[in-house]
Design a protein around this motif. Structure first.
Motif, PDB file in Angstrom:
ATOM      1  N   ASN A  58       0.829  -1.211   0.000  1.00 55.11           N
ATOM      2  CA  ASN A  58       0.000   0.000   0.000  1.00 55.11           C
ATOM      3  C   ASN A  58       0.863   1.260   0.000  1.00 55.11           C
ATOM      4  O   ASN A  58       0.533   2.247  -0.659  1.00 55.11           O
ATOM      5  N   TYR A  59       1.975   1.234   0.735  1.00 49.35           N
ATOM      6  CA  TYR A  59       2.884   2.386   0.735  1.00 49.35           C
ATOM      7  C   TYR A  59       3.472   2.588  -0.660  1.00 49.35           C
ATOM      8  O   TYR A  59       3.607   3.718  -1.135  1.00 49.35           O
ATOM      9  N   ALA A  60       3.817   1.479  -1.307  1.00 42.16           N
ATOM     10  CA  ALA A  60       4.387   1.567  -2.659  1.00 42.16           C
ATOM     11  C   ALA A  60       3.352   2.102  -3.641  1.00 42.16           C
ATOM     12  O   ALA A  60       3.654   2.970  -4.470  1.00 42.16           O
ATOM     13  N   LYS A  61       2.118   1.582  -3.574  1.00 41.27           N
ATOM     14  CA  LYS A  61       1.041   2.044  -4.476  1.00 41.27           C
ATOM     15  C   LYS A  61       0.769   3.531  -4.284  1.00 41.27           C
ATOM     16  O   LYS A  61       0.478   4.247  -5.245  1.00 41.27           O
ATOM     17  N   ALA A  62       0.840   3.977  -3.040  1.00 35.78           N
ATOM     18  CA  ALA A  62       0.593   5.388  -2.735  1.00 35.78           C
ATOM     19  C   ALA A  62       1.814   6.255  -3.019  1.00 35.78           C
ATOM     20  O   ALA A  62       1.787   7.462  -2.800  1.00 35.78           O
ATOM     21  N   LYS A  63       2.882   5.621  -3.490  1.00 34.56           N
ATOM     22  CA  LYS A  63       4.126   6.317  -3.834  1.00 34.56           C
ATOM     23  C   LYS A  63       4.720   7.068  -2.639  1.00 34.56           C
ATOM     24  O   LYS A  63       5.202   8.192  -2.769  1.00 34.56           O
ATOM     25  N   LEU A  64       4.678   6.402  -1.482  1.00 34.07           N
ATOM     26  CA  LEU A  64       5.277   6.999  -0.288  1.00 34.07           C
ATOM     27  C   LEU A  64       6.788   6.890  -0.322  1.00 34.07           C
ATOM     28  O   LEU A  64       7.479   7.591   0.410  1.00 34.07           O
ATOM     29  N   PHE A  65       7.293   5.988  -1.164  1.00 32.59           N
ATOM     30  CA  PHE A  65       8.733   5.890  -1.371  1.00 32.59           C
ATOM     31  C   PHE A  65       8.994   5.590  -2.842  1.00 32.59           C
ATOM     32  O   PHE A  65       8.127   5.124  -3.564  1.00 32.59           O
ATOM     33  N   PHE A  66      10.194   5.937  -3.274  1.00 28.73           N
ATOM     34  CA  PHE A  66      10.582   5.781  -4.667  1.00 28.73           C
ATOM     35  C   PHE A  66      10.572   4.290  -5.038  1.00 28.73           C
ATOM     36  O   PHE A  66      10.677   3.424  -4.171  1.00 28.73           O
ATOM     37  N   PRO A  67      10.440   3.971  -6.327  1.00 27.98           N
ATOM     38  CA  PRO A  67      10.289   2.565  -6.749  1.00 27.98           C
ATOM     39  C   PRO A  67      11.467   1.681  -6.340  1.00 27.98           C
ATOM     40  O   PRO A  67      12.614   2.109  -6.316  1.00 27.98           O
ATOM     41  N   ILE A  68      11.129   0.435  -6.008  1.00 23.03           N
ATOM     42  CA  ILE A  68      12.156  -0.542  -5.657  1.00 23.03           C
ATOM     43  C   ILE A  68      12.691  -1.178  -6.933  1.00 23.03           C
ATOM     44  O   ILE A  68      12.085  -1.065  -7.999  1.00 23.03           O
ATOM     45  N   LYS A  69      13.837  -1.849  -6.817  1.00 26.13           N
ATOM     46  CA  LYS A  69      14.446  -2.517  -7.963  1.00 26.13           C
ATOM     47  C   LYS A  69      14.599  -3.998  -7.658  1.00 26.13           C
ATOM     48  O   LYS A  69      15.083  -4.365  -6.581  1.00 26.13           O
ATOM     49  N   ASN A  70      14.188  -4.824  -8.597  1.00 28.80           N
ATOM     50  CA  ASN A  70      14.342  -6.281  -8.491  1.00 28.80           C
ATOM     51  C   ASN A  70      13.749  -6.858  -7.208  1.00 28.80           C
ATOM     52  O   ASN A  70      14.328  -7.749  -6.590  1.00 28.80           O
ATOM     53  N   LYS A  71      12.605  -6.316  -6.798  1.00 27.46           N
ATOM     54  CA  LYS A  71      11.891  -6.787  -5.603  1.00 27.46           C
ATOM     55  C   LYS A  71      12.720  -6.686  -4.324  1.00 27.46           C
ATOM     56  O   LYS A  71      12.502  -7.401  -3.364  1.00 27.46           O
ATOM     57  N   LYS A  72      13.696  -5.772  -4.338  1.00 31.59           N
ATOM     58  CA  LYS A  72      14.541  -5.571  -3.163  1.00 31.59           C
ATOM     59  C   LYS A  72      14.448  -4.124  -2.701  1.00 31.59           C
ATOM     60  O   LYS A  72      14.315  -3.202  -3.497  1.00 31.59           O
ATOM     61  N   LEU A  80      13.011   5.387   4.859  1.00 32.94           N
ATOM     62  CA  LEU A  80      11.704   5.999   4.606  1.00 32.94           C
ATOM     63  C   LEU A  80      10.587   5.193   5.266  1.00 32.94           C
ATOM     64  O   LEU A  80       9.687   5.763   5.887  1.00 32.94           O
ATOM     65  N   ILE A  81      10.644   3.876   5.141  1.00 39.47           N
ATOM     66  CA  ILE A  81       9.616   3.030   5.752  1.00 39.47           C
ATOM     67  C   ILE A  81       9.602   3.214   7.267  1.00 39.47           C
ATOM     68  O   ILE A  81       8.530   3.234   7.890  1.00 39.47           O
ATOM     69  N   SER A  82      10.758   3.395   7.868  1.00 34.05           N
ATOM     70  CA  SER A  82      10.829   3.625   9.313  1.00 34.05           C
ATOM     71  C   SER A  82      10.106   4.914   9.697  1.00 34.05           C
ATOM     72  O   SER A  82       9.350   4.946  10.673  1.00 34.05           O
ATOM     73  N   MET A  83      10.319   5.977   8.931  1.00 37.69           N
ATOM     74  CA  MET A  83       9.626   7.236   9.225  1.00 37.69           C
ATOM     75  C   MET A  83       8.131   7.094   8.963  1.00 37.69           C
ATOM     76  O   MET A  83       7.303   7.587   9.738  1.00 37.69           O
ATOM     77  N   ILE A  84       7.761   6.412   7.878  1.00 35.95           N
ATOM     78  CA  ILE A  84       6.348   6.181   7.559  1.00 35.95           C
ATOM     79  C   ILE A  84       5.693   5.393   8.691  1.00 35.95           C
ATOM     80  O   ILE A  84       4.576   5.711   9.114  1.00 35.95           O
ATOM     81  N   TYR A  85       6.390   4.384   9.189  1.00 37.75           N
ATOM     82  CA  TYR A  85       5.880   3.566  10.289  1.00 37.75           C
ATOM     83  C   TYR A  85       5.496   4.448  11.486  1.00 37.75           C
ATOM     84  O   TYR A  85       4.455   4.243  12.115  1.00 37.75           O
TER      85      TYR A  85
END
Length: 192
Positions: A58-72, A80-85
């Motif tokens: 959901n965070y990725a869909k909402a573009k809360l952080f830049f796109p990941i590469k190779n599912k990593k 960023l996820i820590s601050m979002i948390y």
């Protein structure tokens, strides 16, 4: 009532330090495991989840952080996820997205020291913990010396007052954060 004792075990000092995040990219399950090991002590109920695949997606869909590469997920994603948390219980996903929009743009252009920024964030959070403890000590002093003991004469009423006081303060902080998010959005519209 001993307010400090009532609030023990909140683990407010428990921040994910940038040095605790590996410099290598992690798969989603590893990200979840890292957050679970770091923040599980802060869960209200045993069955609560700190972070789930659905949350991250959901965070990725909402573009809360830049796109990941190779599912990593890179170290920067985890920062960023820590601050979002920390923000997700106070601000809407939409507001968090507005807040991090420019950071994500800068990250995609290699134009931002996110780790340095994050270290400043952790410093502020540590200071906030100290201020919160001072606030609680101040509340305890008020309970002991200033409240009308004929009205607030048992633990239940004292605890009720503390709950209303803390939720009131929480509301003040949430409203201030929302106002700052609105200013970011207005600033962004003016620049366009």
């Amino acid at each position: 009532m001993n307010i400090k004792k009532e609030l023990e075990g909140l683990h407010l000092e428990n921040q994910l330090n940038s040095k605790e995040i590996p410099d290598l990219d992690l798969y989603m399950d590893q990200v979840i495991q890292l957050f679970e090991s770091k923040f599980s002590s802060a869960k209200r109920y045993e069955e609560d989840k700190v972070l789930t695949k659905t949350m991250i997606n959901n965070y990725a869909k909402a573009k809360l952080f830049f796109p990941i590469k190779n599912k990593k997920y890179s170290k920067e994603h985890l920062l960023l996820i820590s601050m979002i948390y920390q923000m997700k219980s106070v601000l809407s996903i939409k507001d968090i997205g507005k807040t991090f929009e420019e950071v994500n743009q800068r990250m995609q252009h290699d134009d931002f020291d996110l780790e340095g920024f994050y270290n400043n964030y952790v410093y502020l959070m540590d200071r906030n913990v100290a201020h919160f403890k001072e606030y609680i000590a101040e509340q305890e002093e008020i309970f002991e010396t200033e409240l009308d003991k004929d009205i607030v004469n048992d633990d239940y009423l004292q605890q009720l007052l503390l709950i209303t006081s803390l939720t009131g303060m929480s509301n003040f902080y949430r409203r201030a954060a929302e106002k700052l998010v609105d200013q970011l959005e207005q600033k962004g519209e003016e620049e366009q």
